[in-house]
Design an enzyme around this catalytic site. Structure first.
Site, PDB file in Angstrom:
ATOM      1  CE1 TYR A 146      -3.320  -2.825   0.745  1.00 55.96           C
ATOM      2  CE2 TYR A 146      -4.589  -0.820   1.008  1.00 55.96           C
ATOM      3  CZ  TYR A 146      -4.539  -2.178   0.815  1.00 55.96           C
ATOM      4  OH  TYR A 146      -5.703  -2.889   0.686  1.00 55.96           O
ATOM      5  CE  LYS A 195       2.567 -18.014  -2.176  1.00 52.86           C
ATOM      6  NZ  LYS A 195       1.764 -19.245  -2.182  1.00 52.86           N
ATOM      7  CG  ASP A 227      -1.258 -20.599  -0.766  1.00 53.44           C
ATOM      8  OD1 ASP A 227      -0.732 -20.550   0.364  1.00 53.44           O
ATOM      9  OD2 ASP A 227      -0.717 -21.182  -1.734  1.00 53.44           O
ATOM     10  CG  ASP A 251      -7.774  -5.067   1.585  1.00 54.85           C
ATOM     11  OD1 ASP A 251      -8.731  -4.591   2.230  1.00 54.85           O
ATOM     12  OD2 ASP A 251      -7.720  -5.074   0.339  1.00 54.85           O
ATOM     13  CG  ASP A 255     -13.265  -7.493   2.411  1.00 57.66           C
ATOM     14  OD1 ASP A 255     -13.161  -6.765   3.429  1.00 57.66           O
ATOM     15  OD2 ASP A 255     -13.619  -7.061   1.308  1.00 57.66           O
TER      16      ASP A 255
HETATM   17  C1  IPM Z   1     -10.242  -1.553   3.872  1.00 54.39           C
HETATM   18  C2  IPM Z   1     -10.515  -1.006   2.492  1.00 54.39           C
HETATM   19  C3  IPM Z   1      -9.377  -0.069   2.116  1.00 54.39           C
HETATM   20  C4  IPM Z   1      -8.104  -0.876   2.143  1.00 54.39           C
HETATM   21  C5  IPM Z   1      -9.577   0.631   0.777  1.00 54.39           C
HETATM   22  C6  IPM Z   1     -10.880   1.399   0.747  1.00 54.39           C
HETATM   23  C7  IPM Z   1      -8.423   1.508   0.428  1.00 54.39           C
HETATM   24  O1  IPM Z   1     -10.650  -2.049   1.592  1.00 54.39           O
HETATM   25  O2  IPM Z   1     -10.217  -0.749   4.829  1.00 54.39           O
HETATM   26  O3  IPM Z   1     -10.086  -2.757   3.995  1.00 54.39           O
HETATM   27  O4  IPM Z   1      -7.779  -1.565   1.164  1.00 54.39           O
HETATM   28  O5  IPM Z   1      -7.409  -0.829   3.148  1.00 54.39           O
HETATM   29 MG    MG Z   2     -10.599  -3.973   2.442  1.00 54.30          MG
END
Ligand code: IPM
Ligand code: MG
Length: 360
Positions: A146, A195, A227, A251, A255
């Site tokens: 990032y 990884k 993975d 990230d 999710d």
């Molecule tokens: C998160 C989001 C952010 C990230 C985006 C919106 C830049 O996906 O907070 O997980 O990737 O960190």
């Molecule tokens: Mg995210």
């Protein structure tokens, strides 16, 4: 005690859900004798509309001067919004990255928890979900891909893009320390995800985490390739207590973990540094498709406010009062649309806020 909170309602459903968290905080303040003062700043698309950039230095200065920050969500429809017709550093998400970096918020804590009352929303087979899901993803937030150097250029006539993944040992050590500390208050297991079979940065990650673990003999450390971790999260999520990982892997895995619980609208998060300051936000995004309809689920933001009380203000009792109030609302059958099943009592964003506030 007085606590100064900067609010970033942001875009989409952000303003609606932050308003409900403020309502709940006010009532906690009243009941327990604290004063929370709020100041709003703009970040994301709304700031682009007003100032042509996603986070002004003035707004950032206000966030820096606060005791903590509560954020709704930023951003719009990527394919379909004027906010994305500009250079990447002027888009809504750039505001989020800037505030994380400028405030030094290197530790992103993302709990993924399966509520008993919402077990039906879990997409996994019952034989898997019945073992429970209760983990924390500890995601490094200010390094890695990032924030490494990036460029797009022509090499031999071909458009060529480069992103770099850089970590130094201090960056790894400080997030590992946080992960072990949190594991110590939980089930005492850290799964460090990397990884290391391919990446140098992962090999360094693995060896620094191992060094840190030497000071935590009562905490089990396990290394897992990313993975495999993605598979294990759906195969046997109960095995995880604290997952420690770098920015990009975190990230993605956070999710996945939140989806596995089936109720992303319930999941809070905290972005922390070494002192007490923190930025708190729901794990979900700005959901532009349902913005302004008073149907979004405010519980993740309300629960993020609880994390703020616990981590930034040391108000454990008050944080618990919020968590219990949310749990009671669920037990009493109240649900916003995203977690509604037949037989539940369907409520709006503001109604859910009122119900939780009433339970404080
Ligand atoms: C998160 C989001 C952010 C990230 C985006 C919106 C830049 O996906 O907070 O997980 O990737 O960190
Ligand atoms: Mg995210």
């Amino acid at each position: 005690m007085d606590h100064k909170i900067v609010l970033i309602p942001g875009d989409g459903i952000g303003p609606e859900i932050v308003a409900e968290a403020v309502k709940v905080l006010d009532s906690v303040g009243e009941k327990f004798g604290h004063t929370f003062t709020f100041e709003k700043i703009l970040m994301g698309g709304c700031s682009i509309d007003e100032y042509g950039e996603p986070l002004t230095d003035e707004a950032l200065g206000k966030a820096k001067a606060a005791d903590a920050v509560l954020l709704g969500a930023v951003g719009g429809n990527v394919g379909n919004s004027r906010w994305y017709d500009v250079a990447p550093h002027l888009r809504p998400e750039a505001g989020l990255l800037k505030i994380r970096k400028e405030l030094g918020l290197f530790a992103n804590v993302r709990p993924a928890y399966l509520y008993k009352e919402l077990a039906g929303a879990c997409p996994l087979k019952e034989e898997i979900s019945e073992n429970g899901i209760d983990m924390v993803i500890m995601r490094e937030l200010t390094g890695g891909l990032y924030f490494g150097e990036r460029k797009t250029e022509a090499i031999n006539g071909l458009r060529t893009a480069t992103d770099t993944l850089v970590y130094n040992e201090d960056e790894i050590r400080r997030i590992a320390l946080k992960a072990f500390d949190i594991a110590g208050k939980r089930r005492k297991k850290v799964t460090s995800v990397d990884k290391a079979n391919v990446l140098d940065s992962s090999r360094l990650w693995r060896s620094v985490v191992k060094e840190v673990s030497a000071d935590y003999p009562d905490i089990e450390l396990e290394d897992m390739l990313v993975d495999n971790a993605a598979m294990q999260l759906v195969k046997d999520p109960a095995q995880f207590d604290v997952i420690l990982t770098e920015n990009m892997f975190g990230d993605i895995l956070s999710d996945e973990a939140s989806m596995v619980t089936g109720s992303i609208g319930m999941l809070s998060s905290a972005s922390l540094r070494a002192d007490k300051f923190g930025l708190y936000e729901p794990s979900h995004g700005s959901a532009p498709d349902i913005a302004g309809k008073n149907i979004a689920n405010p519980l993740a933001t309300i629960l993020s406010a609880a994390l703020m009380l616990r981590y930034s203000f040391d108000l454990d009792k008050e944080a618990e009062a919020i968590e219990n109030a949310v749990e009671k609302a669920l037990k009493d059958g109240y649900r916003t649309g995203d977690i509604y099943e037949e037989g539940d009592k369907k409520v709006s964003t503001t109604e859910m806020g009122d119900i939780v506030e009433g339970n404080i």
